[in-house]
Design an enzyme around this catalytic site. Structure first.
Site, PDB file in Angstrom:
ATOM      1  N   HIS A  10      51.430  -3.781 -33.841  1.00 37.76           N
ATOM      2  CA  HIS A  10      52.704  -3.365 -33.770  1.00 37.76           C
ATOM      3  C   HIS A  10      52.753  -1.968 -32.989  1.00 37.76           C
ATOM      4  O   HIS A  10      53.590  -1.856 -32.081  1.00 37.76           O
ATOM      5  CB  HIS A  10      53.187  -2.863 -35.209  1.00 37.76           C
ATOM      6  N   HIS A  63      62.459  -6.102 -36.520  1.00 37.42           N
ATOM      7  CA  HIS A  63      62.143  -5.648 -38.050  1.00 37.42           C
ATOM      8  C   HIS A  63      62.197  -6.961 -38.781  1.00 37.42           C
ATOM      9  O   HIS A  63      62.941  -7.363 -39.612  1.00 37.42           O
ATOM     10  CB  HIS A  63      63.313  -4.786 -38.439  1.00 37.42           C
TER      11      HIS A  63
END
Length: 730
Positions: A44, A90
């Protein structure tokens, strides 16, 4: 706590990565340092499996002020105005806790934009759910929509466009991608590069809690049966505090005291401090006892890895602390001097007067792993041999009604009605069209924006699918009269450790790059989200493309609703009859194989630029691009929006009616022109070698295939608008 190899693996690091950390430090890390490495070296934050391929994307252009590498990309829209924009995922948090996952996704992307000095002016989203028959889908959809609306509405930022799709591949891993645009003056842009020595490092915003710890690591892992246990890693958002933070930051930015500013997003204080130091080639020293905490006995590890929302890190000019503190006090926000910049090129942390971390910044950033993963190339599938006799068994009107009510075509009004899309008073094209449009306040300029993805095409052939989704974004902007400028991308894929998934990623990125380069539509920001899978089953490859374009005079904006009876309707671009991977093939013929439609980049560019010439000369009354569902679906939506009908001409080509009306050949638009302008329009089309067909003439309220086959527009409207509201009310 004793740090060992197993503990490192529990933090999401690989065995050889842990060995490399020990070698770089020339010692074993302590628990706080291990936590910092695990945050900075996960997918990420480090892009370790994707960096190699992302470097190949075209990122420069005449209008590009800032490309990838900052909080968001920036493009020039003239008159000292610039647009700051980005899209982020998300996904994992939204599956675990849909309301807060989606809400904090919106909050996080808005901070990425206003940390650069821009006031957010529009939000968009690309959301993907499992099959409607899946027992979790309805509640996940409801929670995500409420979360997006709850945060954006409270912030007072309009949500003006978006995309929603359903596919069984998302049953165990939904996708929630949030996008924000902000407006800034070119001479008031702020960056995250720290500069100067012994400059105060300031923490502002909300207090730090234990929510969100390991959020970035969790986003870099696959799901399993114990997913519910991950709820503590989902952050909790407070849009009212973020609104205060926005206003306080913009007030401070009006002065000259900020050297650098960075929001605390994924990996919180860890990533924000390290990124600032890395970009400035400096060190940062932080006293963790000075970090405002809302929970007692928080450890250095917890403080550094917390992803509590609504927080920023600022490097100020010396002597400006009091002035800045007054602003944040006025907005009732925490303000604390927690450290300073140094010449050590290290991140050094102190707690209870002891040094608890001492890491060279380059070991976390420049020396982070970069993998050249093995990947498999995709073959172009063979074309299906659909028998013409089989197509004759279907009645066009019945098929049309079925297609219009398909979950991936039907009106998403139930969703966007829950978003405030007119707050701020500058929205001039609402959701439901080809692109959302907002006026640049107090001017005649307008910014158009859209978000698109095409997982089915990318799954069938990633290279073609990657090209297609960029072209779709290009067409949607042109359809409202905007000149496309640049894109942001959110690349949602399964595990990069799986050769097929990695191949999908590599070839989608290649396709995106080729189309962006040819169309002069550069990539200025983005996000990669890997490990979107459950039990080794990845989602279909889903690159979401957010496009932004400029309309120099908003009075020339085009909408898709038919305007006037007796006007002529035309198709720009040639129809070859490509049915493979079309909605018709998949939902009516139940045929899931075959290649996606071919992409001809010359035609895409030529057709689009020619349409812009027609719009500039005021020759177009309405326009809509042809995509999912083909010509007849696009025309039906224009009829529904304008509450008018159409008398369709029989196709002149020697192809079956079903192929003509439902094919998903690319590069096409439906346009409406008045009879008096027809000659001017055809002259321009012929001069630019653009293929066109005269499709029909607008009537008052019915769609005529021929004299015997017709359907009332109200019936089509009912087919298109009922499915989602009825599904959500059951």
């Amino acid at each position: 706590m004793i740090v060992n190899e197993q503990l490192a693996i529990d933090h999401g690091l690989k065995k050889d990565e842990y060995v490399k950390i020990c070698e770089l430090l020339k010692r074993t890390p302590n628990i706080t340092e291990l936590g910092i490495f695990s945050a900075m070296w996960n997918e990420h934050c480090s892009y370790k499996s994707s960096r190699l391929h992302l470097k190949k994307l075209p990122t420069k252009g005449k209008k590009v002020i800032q490309g990838p590498g900052e909080n968001a990309g920036i493009i020039d829209i003239e008159d000292n105005d610039a647009i700051v924009f980005k899209i982020e995922s998300h996904n994992h948090p939204s599956f675990i806790e849909p309301y807060q996952g989606a809400a904090t996704g919106v909050g996080g992307i808005m901070r990425d934009v206003f940390t650069m000095g821009a006031r957010p002016i529009a939000n968009l989203n690309s959301i993907h759910f499992g099959s409607p028959q899946n027992k979790k889908t309805k509640n996940l959809l409801r929670g995500v929509v409420h979360g997006i609306g709850g945060y954006g509405n409270c912030m007072g930022v309009p949500t003006i466009a978006g995309q929603t799709s359903f596919d069984s591949s998302y049953n165990g891993n939904i996708l929630v991608n949030a996008m924000t645009l902000g407006l800034v003056k070119k001479d008031k842009i702020f960056y995250s590069k720290a500069a100067g020595l012994n400059k105060p490092v300031i923490y502002v915003g909300s207090k730090t809690g234990r929510d969100g710890i390991h959020g970035a690591s969790m986003a870099s892992a696959s799901f399993d049966d114990k997913i519910e246990e991950k709820k503590p890693t989902v952050q909790v958002g407070d849009p009212f505090t973020e609104k205060l933070l926005l206003e306080a930051c913009l007030e401070l930015m009006a002065g000259d005291s900020i050297i650098a500013i960075q929001d605390m997003g994924a990996a919180g204080l860890t990533s924000s401090s390290i990124e600032m130091a890395s970009k400035g080639k400096l060190g940062i020293e932080i006293n963790l006892n000075k970090v405002p905490c809302r929970e007692t006995k928080m450890t250095p590890y917890e403080i550094m890895l917390s992803e509590s929302q609504e927080r920023m890190l600022i490097v100020l000019e010396n002597g400006k602390e009091e002035q800045a503190k007054k602003i944040f006090d006025k907005w009732n926000l925490d303000f604390a001097v927690i450290g300073k910049t140094t010449n050590t090129k290290k991140i050094q942390l102190y707690f209870d007067e002891a040094k608890v971390a001492d890491i060279p910044v380059n070991t976390l950033v420049e020396n982070s792993p970069m993998y050249d993963r093995k990947w498999k190339k995709s073959k172009l599938p063979k074309k299906n041999k659909i028998k013409k006799e089989d197509l004759k068994n279907f009645k066009i009107i019945d098929v049309l009604k079925k297609v219009l009510s398909d979950p991936n075509i039907c009106s998403k009004e139930w969703i966007w009605q829950q978003y405030d899309h007119t707050v701020m008073g500058d929205t001039i094209q609402k959701p439901g069209g080809d692109a959302g449009v907002v006026r640049v306040h107090g001017t005649n300029k307008a910014v158009a924006t859209t978000v698109d993805s095409s997982a089915i095409y990318c799954w069938a052939h990633p290279l073609t699918g990657g090209k297609q989704v960029v072209c779709e974004s290009f067409r949607n902007l042109i359809s409202v009269g905007a000149k496309p400028i640049a894109i942001t991308n959110c690349l949602n894929f399964g595990s990069p450790e799986n050769e097929e998934n990695m191949g999908e990623f590599v070839e989608c990125v290649q396709g995106i790059g080729e189309a962006s380069d040819y169309l002069k539509f550069p990539v200025v920001s983005g996000n990669v989200s890997f490990y979107n899978q459950t039990k080794n089953e990845g989602v279909k490859p889903t690159p979401a493309i957010g496009g932004v374009g400029l309309i120099k005079d908003y009075k020339k904006m085009i909408s898709m609703d038919f305007k006037e009876v007796n006007n002529i309707v035309m198709v720009i671009g040639k129809t070859e009859g490509h049915l493979d991977q079309s909605l018709f093939a998949r939902s009516v013929l139940d045929e899931k194989s075959g290649p996606p439609p071919e992409i001809n980049l010359f035609n895409e560019k030529n057709n689009g630029e020619t349409l812009l010439k027609l719009i500039e000369n005021n020759l177009i009354k309405s326009a809509h691009d042809v995509s999912l569902g083909g010509i007849i679906t696009a025309v039906s939506k224009m009829c529904i929006k304008g509450n008018l009908g159409i008398n369709l001409n029989k196709p002149k080509y020697l192809i079956n009616e079903m192929e003509y009306f439902f094919a998903e050949d690319q590069g096409r638009y439906i346009i409406e022109v008045s009879k008096k302008d027809l000659k001017k329009v055809t002259d321009i089309l012929n001069k630019n070698a653009v293929h066109y067909d005269e499709l029909g003439i607008i009537n008052e309220n019915e769609l005529y295939i021929d004299q015997k086959t017709k359907v009332a527009i109200d019936v089509l409207k009912s087919s298109n608008t009922k499915w989602l509201s009825e599904y959500m009310s059951k």
